[in-house]
Design a protein around this motif. Structure first.
Motif, PDB file in Angstrom:
ATOM      1  N   LYS A   2       0.789  -1.115   0.250  1.00 43.97           N
ATOM      2  CA  LYS A   2       0.099   0.028  -0.041  1.00 43.97           C
ATOM      3  C   LYS A   2       0.997   1.438   0.019  1.00 43.97           C
ATOM      4  CE  LYS A   2      -3.932  -1.260   2.097  1.00 43.97           C
ATOM      5  NZ  LYS A   2      -5.127  -2.012   3.209  1.00 43.97           N
ATOM      6  N   ILE A   3       0.430   2.178  -0.882  1.00 42.06           N
ATOM      7  CA  ILE A   3       2.070   3.722  -1.044  1.00 42.06           C
ATOM      8  C   ILE A   3       1.230   5.019  -0.881  1.00 42.06           C
ATOM      9  CG2 ILE A   3       3.104   4.173  -3.198  1.00 42.06           C
ATOM     10  CD1 ILE A   3       3.508   1.313  -4.202  1.00 42.06           C
ATOM     11  N   LEU A   4       0.908   5.215  -0.341  1.00 48.67           N
ATOM     12  CA  LEU A   4       0.199   6.819  -1.070  1.00 48.67           C
ATOM     13  C   LEU A   4       0.988   7.309  -1.341  1.00 48.67           C
ATOM     14  CD1 LEU A   4      -1.496   9.311   0.663  1.00 48.67           C
ATOM     15  CD2 LEU A   4       0.081   9.804   2.008  1.00 48.67           C
ATOM     16  N   VAL A   5       0.817   8.368  -2.738  1.00 54.27           N
ATOM     17  CA  VAL A   5       1.425   9.223  -3.558  1.00 54.27           C
ATOM     18  C   VAL A   5       1.223  11.032  -3.339  1.00 54.27           C
ATOM     19  CG1 VAL A   5       2.905  10.195  -6.004  1.00 54.27           C
ATOM     20  CG2 VAL A   5       2.062   7.162  -5.188  1.00 54.27           C
ATOM     21  N   THR A   6       2.120  11.618  -2.656  1.00 53.84           N
ATOM     22  CA  THR A   6       1.720  12.289  -3.019  1.00 53.84           C
ATOM     23  C   THR A   6       2.071  13.781  -4.346  1.00 53.84           C
ATOM     24  OG1 THR A   6       3.835  14.171  -2.599  1.00 53.84           O
ATOM     25  CG2 THR A   6       2.166  12.687  -0.550  1.00 53.84           C
ATOM     26  N   GLY A   7       1.481  15.326  -4.435  1.00 52.01           N
ATOM     27  CA  GLY A   7       1.831  15.353  -6.002  1.00 52.01           C
ATOM     28  C   GLY A   7       1.642  14.715  -7.314  1.00 52.01           C
ATOM     29  N   ALA A   8       0.286  13.530  -6.877  1.00 50.38           N
ATOM     30  CA  ALA A   8      -0.318  12.491  -7.976  1.00 50.38           C
ATOM     31  C   ALA A   8      -1.026  13.000  -9.287  1.00 50.38           C
ATOM     32  CB  ALA A   8      -0.925  11.797  -7.305  1.00 50.38           C
ATOM     33  N   THR A   9      -1.320  14.939  -8.884  1.00 47.69           N
ATOM     34  CA  THR A   9      -1.830  15.217 -10.607  1.00 47.69           C
ATOM     35  C   THR A   9      -1.397  15.662 -10.954  1.00 47.69           C
ATOM     36  OG1 THR A   9      -2.867  16.760  -9.155  1.00 47.69           O
ATOM     37  CG2 THR A   9      -4.067  14.998  -9.208  1.00 47.69           C
ATOM     38  N   ALA A  67       3.870   2.778   2.076  1.00 49.67           N
ATOM     39  CA  ALA A  67       5.371   3.468   2.394  1.00 49.67           C
ATOM     40  C   ALA A  67       4.637   4.356   1.463  1.00 49.67           C
ATOM     41  CB  ALA A  67       6.212   2.850   0.550  1.00 49.67           C
ATOM     42  N   VAL A  68       5.339   5.906   1.805  1.00 51.97           N
ATOM     43  CA  VAL A  68       5.075   7.208   1.067  1.00 51.97           C
ATOM     44  C   VAL A  68       6.215   7.622  -0.221  1.00 51.97           C
ATOM     45  CG1 VAL A  68       4.993   9.367   1.584  1.00 51.97           C
ATOM     46  CG2 VAL A  68       3.961   8.105   2.754  1.00 51.97           C
ATOM     47  N   ILE A  69       5.502   7.517  -1.451  1.00 47.68           N
ATOM     48  CA  ILE A  69       6.247   8.921  -2.196  1.00 47.68           C
ATOM     49  C   ILE A  69       6.039   9.617  -2.555  1.00 47.68           C
ATOM     50  CG2 ILE A  69       6.795   8.620  -4.723  1.00 47.68           C
ATOM     51  CD1 ILE A  69       6.202   5.416  -4.838  1.00 47.68           C
ATOM     52  N   ALA A  96       6.236  13.677   6.737  1.00 47.85           N
ATOM     53  CA  ALA A  96       7.142  12.318   6.964  1.00 47.85           C
ATOM     54  C   ALA A  96       6.744  12.121   9.245  1.00 47.85           C
ATOM     55  CB  ALA A  96       8.578  12.957   7.543  1.00 47.85           C
ATOM     56  N   ASN A  97       6.703  13.028   9.208  1.00 50.11           N
ATOM     57  CA  ASN A  97       6.228  13.094  11.048  1.00 50.11           C
ATOM     58  C   ASN A  97       4.687  11.904  10.936  1.00 50.11           C
ATOM     59  OD1 ASN A  97       8.625  13.921  12.660  1.00 50.11           O
ATOM     60  ND2 ASN A  97       7.755  16.631  12.375  1.00 50.11           N
ATOM     61  N   ALA A  98       4.347  12.161  10.860  1.00 47.56           N
ATOM     62  CA  ALA A  98       2.522  11.262  10.539  1.00 47.56           C
ATOM     63  C   ALA A  98       3.015  10.091   9.928  1.00 47.56           C
ATOM     64  CB  ALA A  98       2.030  12.427   9.396  1.00 47.56           C
ATOM     65  N   SER A  99       4.276  10.187   9.089  1.00 47.93           N
ATOM     66  CA  SER A  99       4.953   8.610   8.629  1.00 47.93           C
ATOM     67  C   SER A  99       4.985   8.159   9.572  1.00 47.93           C
ATOM     68  CB  SER A  99       5.329   8.958   7.913  1.00 47.93           C
ATOM     69  OG  SER A  99       4.189   9.583   6.025  1.00 47.93           O
ATOM     70  N   ILE A 100       6.027   8.324  10.250  1.00 48.98           N
ATOM     71  CA  ILE A 100       6.441   7.872  12.113  1.00 48.98           C
ATOM     72  C   ILE A 100       5.412   8.050  12.877  1.00 48.98           C
ATOM     73  CG2 ILE A 100       8.051   8.187  13.584  1.00 48.98           C
ATOM     74  CD1 ILE A 100       9.707   9.896  11.449  1.00 48.98           C
ATOM     75  N   ALA A 101       4.755   8.138  13.267  1.00 50.55           N
ATOM     76  CA  ALA A 101       3.564   8.441  14.461  1.00 50.55           C
ATOM     77  C   ALA A 101       2.651   7.109  13.806  1.00 50.55           C
ATOM     78  CB  ALA A 101       2.829   9.433  14.388  1.00 50.55           C
ATOM     79  N   ALA A 102       2.356   6.761  12.498  1.00 46.37           N
ATOM     80  CA  ALA A 102       1.230   5.623  11.537  1.00 46.37           C
ATOM     81  C   ALA A 102       2.173   4.557  11.133  1.00 46.37           C
ATOM     82  CB  ALA A 102       0.694   5.595  10.315  1.00 46.37           C
ATOM     83  N   GLY A 103       3.915   5.347  11.858  1.00 43.24           N
ATOM     84  CA  GLY A 103       4.524   3.250  11.900  1.00 43.24           C
ATOM     85  C   GLY A 103       4.256   2.730  10.138  1.00 43.24           C
ATOM     86  N   VAL A 104       4.404   3.966   9.440  1.00 41.35           N
ATOM     87  CA  VAL A 104       5.136   3.332   7.888  1.00 41.35           C
ATOM     88  C   VAL A 104       6.408   3.105   7.636  1.00 41.35           C
ATOM     89  CG1 VAL A 104       5.310   5.116   5.442  1.00 41.35           C
ATOM     90  CG2 VAL A 104       3.864   5.347   6.545  1.00 41.35           C
ATOM     91  N   ARG A 106       8.233   3.208   4.601  1.00 45.81           N
ATOM     92  CA  ARG A 106       9.397   3.195   3.701  1.00 45.81           C
ATOM     93  C   ARG A 106       9.027   4.477   3.366  1.00 45.81           C
ATOM     94  NH1 ARG A 106      12.590  -1.257   0.607  1.00 45.81           N
ATOM     95  NH2 ARG A 106      13.255  -1.206   3.014  1.00 45.81           N
ATOM     96  N   PHE A 107       9.839   6.085   3.568  1.00 44.15           N
ATOM     97  CA  PHE A 107       9.684   6.993   2.687  1.00 44.15           C
ATOM     98  C   PHE A 107      10.468   7.714   2.125  1.00 44.15           C
ATOM     99  CE2 PHE A 107       9.592  11.547   2.818  1.00 44.15           C
ATOM    100  CZ  PHE A 107       7.585  12.515   3.646  1.00 44.15           C
ATOM    101  N   ILE A 108      10.300   7.887   1.117  1.00 44.80           N
ATOM    102  CA  ILE A 108      10.653   7.913  -0.299  1.00 44.80           C
ATOM    103  C   ILE A 108      10.415   9.596  -1.005  1.00 44.80           C
ATOM    104  CG2 ILE A 108      11.600   7.781  -3.072  1.00 44.80           C
ATOM    105  CD1 ILE A 108      10.903   5.226  -2.417  1.00 44.80           C
ATOM    106  N   PHE A 109      11.705  10.867  -0.708  1.00 46.33           N
ATOM    107  CA  PHE A 109      11.437  11.888  -0.808  1.00 46.33           C
ATOM    108  C   PHE A 109      12.282  12.019  -2.483  1.00 46.33           C
ATOM    109  CE2 PHE A 109      13.047  16.583  -0.145  1.00 46.33           C
ATOM    110  CZ  PHE A 109      12.014  16.935  -0.490  1.00 46.33           C
ATOM    111  N   VAL A 110      11.317  13.234  -3.198  1.00 44.44           N
ATOM    112  CA  VAL A 110      11.469  13.431  -4.148  1.00 44.44           C
ATOM    113  C   VAL A 110      12.310  14.514  -4.371  1.00 44.44           C
ATOM    114  CG1 VAL A 110      11.325  12.948  -7.134  1.00 44.44           C
ATOM    115  CG2 VAL A 110      10.241  11.060  -6.374  1.00 44.44           C
ATOM    116  N   SER A 111      14.030  14.797  -4.607  1.00 47.52           N
ATOM    117  CA  SER A 111      14.323  15.947  -4.937  1.00 47.52           C
ATOM    118  C   SER A 111      14.763  16.321  -5.775  1.00 47.52           C
ATOM    119  CB  SER A 111      15.791  16.048  -3.145  1.00 47.52           C
ATOM    120  OG  SER A 111      15.858  17.055  -2.905  1.00 47.52           O
TER     121      SER A 111
END
Length: 286
Positions: A2-9, A67-69, A96-104, A106-111
Motif C-alpha cells: 500500500k503506497i501513498l503518492v503525493t503530488g499525484a496530479t 510506503a510514501v512516495i 514524515a512525522n505523520a508517517s512515523i506516527a502511523a508506522g509507515v 518506507r518514505f521516498i522523497f523526490v528531491s
C-alpha cells in the motif's frame, strides 16, 4: 504494498501513478481537489483529500500505508518564496512525522539536482557539499527538507530514501516547452548541458527504491546517460535562435548541471530505459 503518492496530479505524479497501478500496487493519492484526480481514480487510485498545509489531514492519509512516495512540491518557476518553503520544507517534514506516527515502513522523497551548485570539477555526487542558504528558494527548501528527513532517519530509525532528479521529461509532458522561453531570461549558456531523465526511468528508480532493502538514509542521483546541450534541446524544438544571448562568452563550468548516477546503478541495478533525449525522440515518447 500500500503506497501513498503525493503530488499525484502534477507532471510527474500523473505519469507515475498509472504505472504503479499497472504494476499491481495499492495506490492512494493525496490531493487538495478530488475533482482533478478523477482520471486517476478511474484507473483504481484511492483518492484522499488533504493538504500539506493542514497537518490534521495527514494522519488519515498515511494510516495503513506501507510506503510514501512524496512528489508534491512548488517549483522554481513560482514567485511565492514563502509558499515554496512552506510546501517543500515544512510540508515534507509534517508528512514524515505523520508517517512515523502511523508506522509507515518506507518514505521516498523526490528531491532535485538543483540542490547542487557549481565548481565541483566533476559530475555532482551525492556527498558533494550543497548550500542550505542557496538564494534560490526552491533549492534551499529541498535541501532543508532532505536534511531534516535524514535527521529523522538518524534519530528515529525512519527508513528514508532521497532521489535527486534531473530534468524530467517525456510522455507529452510540457516541461521542455515551458523551460525553453526561460533560458535567455536565466542567462543560460547555449553550450551548458542539461541532465535529463524520462518519466519511464523515474518510475523505474522509484520502484527500485521501494523494493530494495538496505538503502535507509541514502541519497541517490537519477538522470540519463547523455546530458544534452541547451542549444541542442532548443534547436530540437525550433527555438535555438532566440533562446541565448548572442554575445555570450565561454562556458565557465562544463560540469555544472551534470550528475553522477553511478551510486544508483551500483546499489539498485538501475539502467536507464531511455538513455538519451534523442532515443526518446526517435521512439516518439517525448
Amino acid at each position: 504494498m500500500k503506497i501513498l503518492v503525493t503530488g499525484a496530479t502534477g507532471k510527474v505524479g500523473s505519469r507515475l501513478v498509472p504505472r504503479m497501478l499497472a504494476k499491481g500496487y495499492d495506490v492512494s493519492i493525496l490531493v487538495r481537489d478530488a475533482a482533478k484526480a478523477s482520471a486517476l481514480a478511474a484507473l483504481g487510485a484511492r483518492v484522499v483529500t488533504g493538504d500539506l498545509y493542514d497537518t490534521n489531514t495527514l494522519p488519515p492519509a498515511v494510516e495503513g500505508m506501507d510506503a510514501v512516495i512524496h512528489l508534491a512540491a512548488l517549483f522554481r518557476t513560482f514567485t511565492d518564496n514563502e509558499g515554496i518553503v512552506k510546501t517543500n520544507h515544512a510540508g515534507t517534514v509534517a508528512l514524515a512525522n505523520a508517517s512515523i506516527a502511523a508506522g509507515v515502513k518506507r518514505f521516498i522523497f523526490v528531491s532535485t539536482g538543483n540542490v547542487y551548485g557549481s565548481g565541483y570539477r566533476h559530475p555532482a555526487k551525492e556527498d558533494d557539499v550543497v548550500n542550505p542558504n542557496d538564494p534560490r528558494a526552491y533549492s534551499s527548501s529541498k535541501i532543508a527538507a532532505e536534511q531534516e528527513l535524514l535527521e529523522l532517519h538518524k534519530n528515529h530509525g525512519f527508513d528514508v530514501r532521497v532521489l535527486r532528479s534531473g530534468f524530467v521529461y517525456g510522455d507529452r509532458d510540457p516541461h521542455i516547452d515551458d523551460i525553453i522561453p526561460l533560458l535567455k531570461k536565466m542567462k543560460r549558456h547555449s553550450g551548458s548541458r542539461m541532465h535529463m531523465v524520462h518519466h519511464l526511468d523515474i518510475a523505474q528508480a522509484l520502484t527500485l527504491l521501494l523494493n530494495t532493502d538496505g538503502l535507509n538514509g541514502e541519497i541517490f542521483n537519477i538522470a540519463d546517460d547523455a546530458p544534452i546541450t541547451l542549444y541542442e534541446l532548443a534547436d530540437s524544438v525550433g527555438q535555438a535562435a532566440d533562446a541565448f544571448d548572442p554575445a555570450e562568452g565561454p562556458i565557465t563550468d562544463p560540469f555544472e548541471g551534470i550528475m553522477d548516477i553511478s551510486k544508483l546503478r551500483k546499489k539498485t541495478g538501475f539502467r536507464p530505459l531511455v538513455p538519451s533525449y534523442y532515443v526518446a525522440r526517435d521512439l516518439d515518447i517525448l
